[in-house]
Enzyme design. Structure first.
Site, PDB file in Angstrom:
ATOM      1  N   VAL A 136      -3.266  32.198 -44.509  1.00 51.41           N
ATOM      2  CA  VAL A 136      -1.853  32.164 -44.129  1.00 51.41           C
ATOM      3  C   VAL A 136      -0.978  31.786 -45.318  1.00 51.41           C
ATOM      4  CG1 VAL A 136      -0.146  30.973 -42.691  1.00 51.41           C
ATOM      5  CG2 VAL A 136      -2.321  31.716 -41.697  1.00 51.41           C
ATOM      6  N   GLU A 137      -1.433  30.833 -46.120  1.00 54.59           N
ATOM      7  CA  GLU A 137      -0.608  30.369 -47.236  1.00 54.59           C
ATOM      8  C   GLU A 137      -0.415  31.432 -48.311  1.00 54.59           C
ATOM      9  OE1 GLU A 137       1.209  27.797 -47.866  1.00 54.59           O
ATOM     10  OE2 GLU A 137       0.717  26.587 -46.103  1.00 54.59           O
TER      11      GLU A 137
END
Length: 342
Positions: A136-137
């Site tokens: 996600v990051e």
């Protein structure tokens, strides 16, 4: 490979140093609107004096940097329009929960099997959550940011009053980190808010929680997947992650209007399951004892889905204080775990 028991149990509808040196090189930042250089602002001059008196920082270097640094308007715009705040969940999650990101997460897990298993032993953090956070990051390190961190943090420190004190502390941490690590000021690239590397640690977290997990003598959160894995695991343990414990389970809410003030309230569990039942809130799958909070996120334009969230859910919110973010991480973790080895 790894155990296939999905401990977070989400049935979802389916953010060590080298020897210190006072020498830090400077490089001016591009892509800014030339107005008044920050060195002319009294609050910046005060900040420079603080860095010199408290940390023996090179005054000439700081004056030079701030004299060539100008407000970056895009940083302010992005800070006021974060997708974690303004984008409905059904749109937000689509950016992260897709076959390609799941597939790349499985590949990341397979090539880092030994490091992930070691992180589970050393830190007590479930491997699939570590992988999903990286997914996600930064899409497993592919998108780490291309903005000069010094200019971004300076802009947010002195032109973003709502969180100016916080970003001044991060600017201070970045300057100390750059000196310790031998980074060139103005050359360190990160997100618009100053987050660093594939784990997107803010500078203060890099200083406190980043680890040299591969023990090669330096912490490298841009290129070392092992360091990234160990650093995320250390971060989650520091914030209270409970190994192989649930994070959230689906819920039914009989009368949403009667519990509306409790939906998405705070960042800690509120009530036991028995207490929730008296309010017309029910778990729709097997559940564990303990207090939970009530999460409501829009799964479509017409429908809000509900979950009962345990401590681990709120631990992920310590990484990024967004319920959309935490739920996306957990769903991606589930899907990677389910497809791992496939």
């Amino acid at each position: 490979m790894f155990t296939r028991v999905l401990a977070i149990s989400l049935a979802i509808g389916l953010y060590g140093c080298s020897t210190m040196s006072n020498h830090v090189e400077a490089q001016p930042a591009p892509e800014v609107v030339k107005s008044v250089p920050y060195s002319e602002l009294p609050e910046v001059q005060k900040f420079i004096s603080k860095m010199v008196s408290q940390h023996n920082y090179d005054r000439q270097l700081l004056v030079s940097m701030f004299s060539n640094t100008y407000k970056r308007e895009q940083v302010i715009t992005k800070s006021d329009n974060q997708p974690e705040v303004i984008t409905p969940y059904h749109e937000y999650r689509a950016n992260f929960i897709d076959p390609y990101r799941v597939q790349q997460g499985v590949k990341f897990a397979q090539r880092n099997k030994a490091w992930l298993e070691q992180a589970e032993r050393d830190y007590g953090v479930d491997w699939q959550v570590i992988v999903a956070l990286l997914g996600v990051e930064t899409a497993y390190g592919k998108v780490t940011g291309n903005r000069d961190v010094f200019t971004s943090l300076t802009t947010l420190s002195f032109d973003y009053p709502r969180r100016g004190a916080y970003f001044q502390s991060e600017l201070e941490a970045y300057l100390l980190l750059a000196r310790n690590q031998g980074w060139t000021l103005g050359a360190t690239k990160g997100s618009y808010s100053g987050a660093l590397g594939m784990v997107q640690f803010m500078p203060s977290n890099h200083m406190k929680l980043a680890v040299d997990y591969d023990q090669d003598g330096r912490i490298d959160l841009w290129n070392s997947e092992a360091d990234a894995i160990g650093s995320i695991a250390n971060y989650l343990r520091h914030h209270g992650w409970q190994y192989q414990q649930r994070a959230a389970i689906p819920a039914r809410v009989d009368q949403p209007e009667q519990v509306s003030e409790l939906v998405n309230k705070g960042r800690a569990p509120l009530y036991s399951m028995n207490e929730w039942s008296t309010k017309g809130v029910w778990a729709t799958t097997d559940y564990a004892a303990g207090k939970t909070g009530l999460i409501g996120l829009r799964e479509s334009e017409e429908m809000v889905d509900y979950w009962l969230a345990y401590e681990n859910f709120f631990t992920i919110m310590d990484y990024n204080p967004s319920r959309r973010y935490a739920m996306s991480v957990l769903e991606l973790a589930n899907r990677i775990a389910q497809h791992e080895g496939g």
